[in-house]
Scaffold this active site. Structure first.
Site, PDB file in Angstrom:
ATOM      1  N   VAL A  26     -33.202  -2.121  34.926  1.00 45.44           N
ATOM      2  CA  VAL A  26     -32.580  -3.321  35.486  1.00 45.44           C
ATOM      3  C   VAL A  26     -33.493  -3.919  36.543  1.00 45.44           C
ATOM      4  CG1 VAL A  26     -30.612  -4.214  36.782  1.00 45.44           C
ATOM      5  CG2 VAL A  26     -30.254  -2.505  34.996  1.00 45.44           C
ATOM      6  N   GLN A  78     -31.453  -4.024  24.917  1.00 48.84           N
ATOM      7  CA  GLN A  78     -30.376  -3.085  25.224  1.00 48.84           C
ATOM      8  C   GLN A  78     -29.141  -3.803  25.773  1.00 48.84           C
ATOM      9  OE1 GLN A  78     -29.995  -0.332  28.714  1.00 48.84           O
ATOM     10  NE2 GLN A  78     -30.438   1.254  27.184  1.00 48.84           N
ATOM     11  N   CYS A 107     -26.055   4.785  31.627  1.00 46.87           N
ATOM     12  CA  CYS A 107     -26.045   4.319  33.017  1.00 46.87           C
ATOM     13  C   CYS A 107     -25.029   5.109  33.835  1.00 46.87           C
ATOM     14  CB  CYS A 107     -25.711   2.829  33.079  1.00 46.87           C
ATOM     15  SG  CYS A 107     -25.693   2.181  34.776  1.00 46.87           S
ATOM     16  N   ASN A 207     -36.265  11.433  27.415  1.00 47.10           N
ATOM     17  CA  ASN A 207     -36.414  10.701  28.673  1.00 47.10           C
ATOM     18  C   ASN A 207     -36.183  11.677  29.834  1.00 47.10           C
ATOM     19  OD1 ASN A 207     -34.579   8.045  30.358  1.00 47.10           O
ATOM     20  ND2 ASN A 207     -36.690   8.654  30.589  1.00 47.10           N
ATOM     21  N   GLY A 208     -37.130  11.695  30.794  1.00 50.24           N
ATOM     22  CA  GLY A 208     -36.969  12.551  31.960  1.00 50.24           C
ATOM     23  C   GLY A 208     -38.135  13.495  32.166  1.00 50.24           C
ATOM     24  N   ALA A 231     -39.436   5.885  32.866  1.00 53.06           N
ATOM     25  CA  ALA A 231     -38.998   4.754  33.684  1.00 53.06           C
ATOM     26  C   ALA A 231     -39.743   4.781  35.014  1.00 53.06           C
ATOM     27  CB  ALA A 231     -37.483   4.801  33.895  1.00 53.06           C
ATOM     28  N   GLU A 232     -39.343   5.705  35.884  1.00 50.92           N
ATOM     29  CA  GLU A 232     -39.931   5.753  37.218  1.00 50.92           C
ATOM     30  C   GLU A 232     -41.427   6.044  37.174  1.00 50.92           C
ATOM     31  OE1 GLU A 232     -38.544   8.608  40.422  1.00 50.92           O
ATOM     32  OE2 GLU A 232     -37.363   6.813  40.860  1.00 50.92           O
TER      33      GLU A 232
END
Length: 457
Positions: A26, A78, A107, A207-208, A231-232
């Site tokens: 986001v 998405q 989320c 993911n992660g 992501a991060e």
């Protein structure tokens, strides 16, 4: 109609066997950032999460969300949703604009709980099945799902199998529970991801725990997944999938060039620059640069700040000057790479089985400093990251003489607006400070009434 291709044919032909994937974020995975990520090794990107109901109703929201170009493929859009018919309408509107749609089932934020979407649909499997099946049967686009895990591996596996039976073509498994967020984020469980991969017959993305390219390769080997999403890690180092750690200003300048071609809100730009410069901005000598980044509100000002970061750190980068970190905070001293190179932010670890266990108060501070009392939680967090930050003193307004509310600064009776209006109404008075003229209006009404009576007589 259901997609003609089977899931693995779709992954291999349409997605070209994508293994390096940038997550939906986001306010962070806008077109300019997606293009930057693709230039540096990303093979598949997602748009930020879009609200299906808003997408259907709001034309401006749709235009902003669908910003793309020929280079921006393959692309997944998405959505979050909790009404199958609304989701299907939104999906039909994006046919031709992307290669698949993804249903957000991961989320964990409070807004998702209030809106009943994201990870908070985990408790309603019938609704989740209906959402996926409706799109599978009613759209030409493949539907995929991004999920969080349950603490129990077997339940996570059954959940993934249900999504597969509903028609999901790809499942992305974020190996954290919905309770693992904020300071309880901790490590993602690859054991959960591996179990899902073994149990389903469709492509699975993980993911992660991705901070370096070596983590990507290790994840692929240990879990057997078909692709790895980050992501991060991507936000701190857009060149992660290339195995590089370039100077932060190089990535920032390239991103700013793309923003010039594909504009986005200033808040997005500022957010990306804060992530790229996060470690640099912890130095006391960078206080002015940090303040400029936080307060400037034009593209030109932010670009100038990026150029000044380059000027400041280039002497250290080329070896002309040595950086003194003796007074730097501990989290900076522990970095693997020089402070001016792109590198991940390392979160503290926590156990997936006890995501809600609170630490004693004295352990909630970071390794940086002991924090002073009297600040809010948000300000304490900021002070942990930026030890030299100064907060403006909070000035309390004088209270109304009749209640506990702040009084109006210009009210001659020293009342709040509510009390002042009540007093003016009961006593036929005016208040210039609150712009209340009840007395004057009543006087004018009385004069008008007397004039009408005189004319009648």
């Amino acid at each position: 109609m259901p997609p003609e291709k089977d899931p693995y044919t779709f992954w291999q032909e349409t997605l070209h066997g994508a293994r390096y994937i940038v997550a939906p974020m986001v306010d962070a995975s806008e077109l300019a950032w997606r293009l930057l990520s693709r230039r540096h090794g990303a093979q598949l990107c997602y748009t930020p999460m879009l609200h299906s109901a808003s997408f259907v109703k709001d034309a401006k929201y749709r235009r902003d969300a669908l910003q793309s170009c020929d280079e921006d493929r393959p692309l997944f859009i998405q959505f979050c949703a909790n009404k199958p018919d609304v989701l299907l309408k939104a999906v039909k509107m994006v046919e031709g604009h992307c290669d698949a749609v993804d249903l957000n089932l991961g989320c964990p934020q409070a807004i998702a709980k209030r809106g009943h979407y994201g990870a908070f649909l985990q408790d309603d499997w019938d609704l989740v099945y209906s959402l996926v099946r409706t799109v599978y049967e009613g759209s030409k686009l493949p539907i995929t799902c991004k999920v969080r895990v349950f603490p129990d591996i077997d339940k996570t596996v059954r959940y993934a199998q249900m999504l597969e039976s509903a028609g999901a073509q790809i499942i992305t498994v974020h190996g954290r529970t919905r309770e693992q967020k904020g300071r309880f984020t901790g490590l993602a469980s690859w054991a959960h991801v591996k179990a899902v991969k073994k149990a389903v017959k469709i492509p699975v993305f993980s993911n992660g725990n991705i901070q370096y390219l070596s983590d990507v390769e290790r994840c692929l080997k240990e879990t057997g997944v078909d692709g790895v999403m980050t992501a991060e890690g991507n936000l701190h180092n857009p060149a992660l999938f290339q195995g590089l750690s370039p100077p932060v200003w190089e990535m920032a300048k390239e991103y700013m060039t793309l923003v010039r071609l594909h504009p986005c809100p200033i808040s997005f730009i500022r957010g990306h620059l804060f992530k790229l410069f996060q470690h640099c901005m912890l130095l006391k000598e960078c206080k002015d640069l940090r303040d400029r980044l936080a307060t400037r509100s034009t593209y030109e000002d932010l670009l100038s700040m990026v150029e000044d970061v380059e000027k400041h750190f280039h002497l250290y980068h080329d070896g002309s000057k040595e950086l003194d970190l003796t007074e730097a905070v501990e989290c900076v001293k522990k970095l693997r790479e020089p402070i001016w190179l792109c590198q991940p932010y390392e979160r503290p670890q926590s156990d997936i089985s006890e995501p809600q266990a609170k630490k004693p108060k004295q352990e909630e501070t970071s390794d940086c400093e002991v924090l002073p009392p009297g600040l809010s939680k948000n300000k304490l967090k900021k002070l942990q990251r930026y030890p030299n930050k100064q907060f403006r003193p909070r000035v309390l307004a004088p209270k109304c003489i009749q209640c506990a509310n702040p009084r109006g600064e210009k009210c001659e009776r020293k009342l709040c607006r509510v009390c002042c209006k009540s007093t003016c109404y009961s006593e036929s008075l005016d208040c210039n400070g609150h712009r209340i003229w009840i007395g004057s209006k009543r006087q004018q009404a009385l004069i008008s009434t007397q004039h009408q009576v005189t004319v009648t007589l």
